[in-house]
Design an enzyme around this catalytic site. Structure first.
Site, mmCIF file in Angstrom:
data_model
loop_
_atom_site.group_PDB
_atom_site.id
_atom_site.type_symbol
_atom_site.label_atom_id
_atom_site.label_comp_id
_atom_site.label_asym_id
_atom_site.label_seq_id
_atom_site.Cartn_x
_atom_site.Cartn_y
_atom_site.Cartn_z
ATOM 1 N N CYS A 50 0.722 -1.198 -0.010
ATOM 2 C CA CYS A 50 -0.144 -0.017 -0.152
ATOM 3 C C CYS A 50 0.850 1.231 0.136
ATOM 4 O O CYS A 50 0.409 2.392 -0.386
ATOM 5 C CB CYS A 50 -0.864 0.096 1.267
ATOM 6 S SG CYS A 50 -0.196 -0.109 2.679
ATOM 7 N N SER A 109 9.901 2.349 5.894
ATOM 8 C CA SER A 109 8.694 2.204 6.124
ATOM 9 C C SER A 109 7.971 3.627 6.634
ATOM 10 O O SER A 109 8.806 4.590 7.312
ATOM 11 C CB SER A 109 8.268 1.211 7.178
ATOM 12 O OG SER A 109 8.811 0.264 6.568
ATOM 13 N N THR A 115 6.964 -4.636 11.143
ATOM 14 C CA THR A 115 7.427 -5.650 10.643
ATOM 15 C C THR A 115 6.571 -6.303 9.457
ATOM 16 O O THR A 115 6.910 -7.362 8.763
ATOM 17 C CB THR A 115 7.354 -6.689 11.986
ATOM 18 O OG1 THR A 115 5.829 -6.827 12.304
ATOM 19 C CG2 THR A 115 8.090 -6.590 13.026
ATOM 20 N N GLY A 189 -11.855 10.310 17.609
ATOM 21 C CA GLY A 189 -11.318 11.126 16.398
ATOM 22 C C GLY A 189 -11.214 10.663 14.941
ATOM 23 O O GLY A 189 -11.686 9.458 14.829
ATOM 24 N N SER A 190 -10.954 11.305 13.930
ATOM 25 C CA SER A 190 -10.761 10.866 12.661
ATOM 26 C C SER A 190 -9.898 11.252 11.855
ATOM 27 O O SER A 190 -9.765 11.126 10.581
ATOM 28 C CB SER A 190 -12.400 10.933 11.888
ATOM 29 O OG SER A 190 -12.640 12.311 11.897
ATOM 30 N N LYS A 192 -5.390 12.471 11.200
ATOM 31 C CA LYS A 192 -4.261 11.835 10.787
ATOM 32 C C LYS A 192 -3.756 11.001 12.024
ATOM 33 O O LYS A 192 -3.125 9.886 11.896
ATOM 34 C CB LYS A 192 -3.145 12.900 10.344
ATOM 35 C CG LYS A 192 -1.840 12.354 10.059
ATOM 36 C CD LYS A 192 -0.866 13.329 9.650
ATOM 37 C CE LYS A 192 0.488 12.522 9.207
ATOM 38 N NZ LYS A 192 1.369 13.659 8.688
ATOM 39 N N MET A 193 -3.581 11.692 13.127
ATOM 40 C CA MET A 193 -2.939 10.989 14.439
ATOM 41 C C MET A 193 -3.845 9.551 14.847
ATOM 42 O O MET A 193 -3.284 8.849 15.262
ATOM 43 C CB MET A 193 -3.273 12.048 15.599
ATOM 44 C CG MET A 193 -2.351 11.589 16.771
ATOM 45 S SD MET A 193 -0.535 11.226 16.192
ATOM 46 C CE MET A 193 -0.033 13.032 15.879
#
Length: 468
Positions: A50, A109, A115, A189-190, A192-193
């Protein structure tokens, strides 16, 4: 001959561009076959996740046409060739090798040290092996990268590293419970964090994560996005749900069933108050300790609830302190891993360069064996009274003597091969080989003979090539 890498990743390309490079899992074999059919392409492996799509190729520079690969990517993405060039990156030989080592280990990453990428690298390698598009060179490169990653994850706390408060929060949770696999988490919440924290929890083994918030549509969209991401990450054909949603109007009930609660909204007031906890306590069936994390500034959790028995609250100041610990750990661990990684890449470089000596080594070996066989035949003819046991002993000692005689010439041939790949260096190698009575020309160079075990998802795959 050359190793090439074409790719896009989260580090270089935004998702709205990267998604056009995406390859459906069922189409990977088809793409591998198409690329392998390009003139000059000897081997190919495609790593598709992804966050990145990368093409690893081993090519014959005298035949391979760079433009053919660019046209292929242009057709696949719908971009002009100039856009493919500007949106993708390329690496070759040892830079490509170093990059794969970093990717497999999780140093490249989005969440440093995660992992999941290792299993994705193994899966990509397994598909290439199955489709017979990988060979001695990429087999060796991927085997070494996979082995190195396993070793680093075993010897360090690499999988606990990241750059976001979610990692510090998860570290706190793991300090409290050791394992979070059987724990339930509520994320409020919704943004990025919340997204990063949800992924960190998932990477660390949590399989029951509930999202809630004031904007129901955003919460539902995020949960759907995360479940699709989890399905892709796990390479599953079945849509298993790991991320759930809850009605924000029933917040006390959602908190009651959670072991860990994380709040990260832009609300300029407390969403979780003493009253919320009182209502939750009336519903909750257990007195097990709950850990609350408040990522918001202004805070979403009323500070006074930390004095309620069974509840512990961490705000951003406390979490930031833990994040500094994580960053400190990260710096030390990454420095150690980078040192080891450089050594591994240097070892691969040496192996790759020594391949130039393979035809000469084969010729030397054949010459020595032929000489031994002639000598044995002559002894048997001249000394017919020799027993089978005596002949066996003579053969054994001759074999040992030949190995000792070959040692110095082999070391010298490899040393010449390691110098560099310039024409002058190859001429020196050829002249030295001729001095030994070996007449193999550079145009007769073959693939190095080696037996490599491709370890992927517990499957051992062997090639029938030899080693130098």
């Amino acid at each position: 001959m050359k190793i090439l890498l074409y790719g896009v990743s989260h580090k270089t390309t935004p998702i709205e561009i990267r998604e056009n490079y995406t390859i459906e899992e069922k189409k990977l074999p088809e793409q591998l076959a198409e690329i392998k059919s390009f003139l000059g392409v000897e081997e190919a492996v495609i790593l598709s996740t992804c966050n990145r799509i990368e093409y690893y190729l081993y090519i014959d520079q005298t035949k391979f046409m760079h433009g053919e690969m660019l046209r292929y990517l242009s057709d696949h993405t719908g971009y002009e060739i100039s856009e493919v060039i500007s949106t993708s990156y390329g690496k070759s030989n040892y830079e490509a090798a170093e990059h794969l080592f970093k990717v497999a280990t999780g140093l490249d990453s989005l969440i440093i040290g995660e992992t999941q990428i290792l299993s994705q690298v193994k899966q990509a390698f397994a598909v290439a092996i199955e489709q017979k598009t990988s060979g001695p060179i990429l087999n060796s490169l991927f085997n070494k990268a996979i082995s190195f990653s396993k070793k680093m994850h075993t010897k360090t706390n690499l999988d606990q590293l990241s750059y976001n408060p979610g990692t510090a929060a998860v570290k706190l949770y793991k300090e409290e419970w050791e394992s979070i696999v059987d724990k339930r988490f509520l994320l409020i919440g919704s943004g990025k964090m919340v997204r990063l924290t949800a992924k960190t929890l998932f990477y660390q083994g949590s399989t029951h994560i509930t999202l809630t918030g004031r904007n129901e549509q955003k919460v539902n969209d995020l949960a759907h996005e995360l479940n699709l991401w989890a399905q892709t990450t796990r390479h599953s054909d079945v849509l298993n749900r790991y991320f759930f949603t809850a009605d924000f109007d029933h917040l006390p009930m959602s908190i009651a069933v959670a072991d860990g609660v994380i709040a990260a909204t832009k609300a300029p007031y407390h969403l979780i108050t003493e009253k919320t906890i009182e209502e939750m306590a009336a519903i909750r069936l257990t007195m097990k300790k709950q850990l609350f994390m408040d990522f918001a500034v202004p805070r979403n959790i009323e500070p006074s609830i930390q004095y309620i028995e069974g509840i512990q609250v961490f705000d951003m100041d406390q979490i930031s302190f833990r994040l500094e610990e994580v960053d400190s750990d990260k710096e030390k661990i990454v420095r150690k891993i980078t040192t080891n990684l450089n050594e591994e890449v240097a070892a691969f470089k040496q192996w790759y360069q020594e391949r130039n000596a393979v035809p000469y080594l084969d010729e030397l070996n054949e010459h020595m064996l032929e000489l031994k066989e002639k000598t044995l035949t002559s002894l048997e003819r001249k000394l017919p009274e020799l027993t089978a046991h005596q002949i066996l002993l003579i053969n054994k000692h001759m074999h040992s003597m030949i190995n000792q005689m070959k040692r110095k010439p082999i070391e010298s041939l490899k040393e010449y091969a390691r110098k560099n790949t310039s024409k002058e260096s190859k001429n020196e190698l050829e002249l030295f080989a001729k001095a030994l009575g070996i007449s193999v020309g550079s145009e007769e160079t073959e693939q190095p003979a080696e037996v490599l075990v491709a370890e992927s998802q517990g499957i051992s795959v062997e090639t029938t090539n030899k080693t130098i």
